[in-house]
Scaffold this active site. Structure first.
Site, PDB file in Angstrom:
ATOM      1  N   ASN A 168      -6.063   9.026   7.452  1.00  0.00           N
ATOM      2  CA  ASN A 168      -7.331   8.398   7.197  1.00  0.00           C
ATOM      3  C   ASN A 168      -7.039   6.891   6.809  1.00  0.00           C
ATOM      4  OD1 ASN A 168      -9.932   7.887   6.994  1.00  0.00           O
ATOM      5  ND2 ASN A 168     -10.238   8.821   4.902  1.00  0.00           N
TER       6      ASN A 168
ATOM      7  N   ASN B 243      -5.151   5.906  -6.798  1.00  0.00           N
ATOM      8  CA  ASN B 243      -5.718   7.338  -6.523  1.00  0.00           C
ATOM      9  C   ASN B 243      -4.695   8.448  -7.338  1.00  0.00           C
ATOM     10  OD1 ASN B 243      -3.980   7.082  -4.309  1.00  0.00           O
ATOM     11  ND2 ASN B 243      -5.383   8.585  -3.159  1.00  0.00           N
TER      12      ASN B 243
ATOM     13  N   HIS C 242       0.841  -1.200  -0.037  1.00  0.00           N
ATOM     14  CA  HIS C 242       0.043  -0.149  -0.067  1.00  0.00           C
ATOM     15  C   HIS C 242       0.798   1.339   0.057  1.00  0.00           C
ATOM     16  CE1 HIS C 242      -4.049   1.696   1.686  1.00  0.00           C
ATOM     17  NE2 HIS C 242      -3.176   2.848   1.156  1.00  0.00           N
TER      18      HIS C 242
ATOM     19  N   ASP D 214       0.930   2.683   3.751  1.00  0.00           N
ATOM     20  CA  ASP D 214       0.200   3.538   3.416  1.00  0.00           C
ATOM     21  C   ASP D 214       0.997   4.818   3.223  1.00  0.00           C
ATOM     22  OD1 ASP D 214      -2.144   5.033   2.518  1.00  0.00           O
ATOM     23  OD2 ASP D 214      -3.280   5.030   4.393  1.00  0.00           O
TER      24      ASP D 214
END
Ligand SMILES: NC(=O)N[C@@H](CC(=O)O)C(=O)O
Ligand SMILES: [Zn+2]
Ligand SMILES: [Zn+2]
Length: 426
Positions: A278, A94, A60, A305
């Protein structure tokens, strides 16, 4: 090209043992207690006193290219990964435009191949532009080379959309990798809703916004048989839902981020957005539940992340700054120092969560140092303390809450397919 790594400390049945490792043409040709090069080698790497690990695998990361190259690029993000000891990373979709068509996926893979300093696999989106309910061409994206499907950054809001995505994913034998967040339960919050958000007077995000969607998706995974992987699990209740689902035989796996393991909302202040991400940092009880979830096998992997933003964006307050912090360059050292040195995790467990298990779960050719395998190797110094400085980051992002920490576990060298992707200056 032949390289011989001498005297590295390798994990063998969970214990560190001295090994030599011979690389020939990018592959591990031999690993044993003592290798004398019968024919001359091009280079000998002295790994005396260093931990020789299979290269880390990060499921990620956000590389921001195309579209937001002021935050990161494929080049800087993959160099940052190499600096952290990662040799394989999975890039979230994204970016703008998002890889939501086979053609865009092919363009993305050309860019990744051209600029990636490590092995790079690419998520496709689940829906067009990661919004709404129009499913992407999942078979076409698989054929184009997608690694798995994810709308990371946002949850899939409609159950029926997720259901259809999982039906197709199961048929294609591909994973659905979910950012779980029900937008009707977030109330414009900027941090975890609880006593700390109330004390600070900041709008809170109830953790049920994550748990409710995971509960929904676990039911959909049970109904469809799809491999459902939950991104960045952050709350005790979500861990419990996944634990129960696994016990019931659902094909669910999940990841936790280093920051959710290391930090809780008690550290948050109104003016420091380095703790804004988040899902948000949970309570101390959530943090303990995440650690327990790793230890009992409910949580399968640690994924960073890595979410770079510009200095100006993150200089704003908790109310205004964007969500996300970087992670690639600090994960191993922070986790090694805080959890392995303290005796809570073994080094073998940490490497299992950061390399072996992510490779196994997603069928990646990584996570082990065995003969015939691509020579993807990280050499770490586990004994010399150092301070995390943002000047040393190769990422464009400096939005890390771990800057200034005194740690162990400096990356000395990262080898990808036999070639140095990162080499420490000192
Ligand atoms: N984690 C974050 O806070 N931000 C991520 C998006 C995401 O992972 O959901 C980003 O792309 O910035
Ligand atoms: Zn996410
Ligand atoms: Zn993310």
């Amino acid at each position: 090209m032949k390289r011989l790594i001498k005297n590295g400390q390798c994990l063998v049945d969970g214990h560190l043992q001295v090994r030599d490792l011979l690389i020939v043409d990018g592959k591990i040709a031999k690993i044993s207690q003592h290798i004398t090069a019968a024919t001359p080698v091009d280079q000998i790497v002295d790994a005396q006193g260093l931990f020789m690990s299979p290269g880390l695998v990060d499921l990620h990361v956000h590389l921001r290219e195309p579209g937001q190259t002021d935050k990161e690029t494929v080049k800087t993000g993959s160099l940052a990964a190499a600096h952290g000891g990662y040799t394989t990373i999975a890039a979230m979709p994204n970016v703008i435009p998002a890889p939501d068509t086979p053609e865009r996926m092919r363009d993305m893979l050309v860019l990744n191949q051209r600029d990636g300093a490590v092995h790079l696999v690419q998520y496709a989106t689940i829906t067009t532009a990661r919004g709404g309910d129009e499913l992407v061409d999942m078979p076409g994206l698989k054929d184009a080379g997608a690694f798995a499907f994810s709308n990371d950054g946002n949850g899939v809001q409609t159950a029926g959309t997720m259901y259809q995505a999982m039906i197709q994913a199961a048929r294609l034998n591909m994973a659905v990798v979910a950012h779980a967040e029900d937008d009707s339960l977030t109330y414009g919050g900027v941090m975890h809703e609880g006593s700390v958000s109330k004390r600070l007077g900041l709008p809170g995000i109830p953790s049920v916004s994550e748990t409710a969607q995971v509960a929904r998706d676990v039911a959909l995974a049970a109904a469809t048989g799809a491999h459902y992987h939950v991104c960045h699990v952050s709350s005790a209740a979500t861990v419990q839902v996944i634990r129960a689902a696994k016990a019931a035989g659902v094909n669910v796996t999940c990841e936790v981020s280093p920051h959710h393991l290391l930090l809780s909302d008690e550290k948050i202040t109104r003016d420091n957005a380095m703790l804004k991400m988040n899902p948000p940092l949970g309570s101390e009880q959530d943090r303990q539940a995440l650690i327990a979830g790793l230890l009992d096998g409910t949580i399968d992997v640690i994924a960073t992340d890595h979410a770079p933003h510009t200095d100006a964006e993150k200089a704003q307050s908790m109310l205004k700054a964007p969500f996300g912090i970087t992670g690639s360059e600090t994960a191993f050292a922070m986790l090694y120092t805080k959890f392995v040195k303290s005796g809570l995790f073994s080094l073998a467990q940490l490497i299992n969560w950061m390399s072996v298990s992510p490779a196994e779960l997603f069928g990646l050719n990584a996570g082990k140092l065995t003969e015939g395998q691509s020579a993807d190797i990280a050499l770490f110094d586990l004994t010399t303390p150092f301070t995390i400085h943002s000047d040393d980051f190769l990422s464009k992002g400096h939005n890390s809450p771990f800057i200034g920490e005194q740690v162990l576990g400096k990356t000395v060298r990262t080898i990808v397919s036999g070639t140095d992707a990162y080499l420490s200056k000192d």
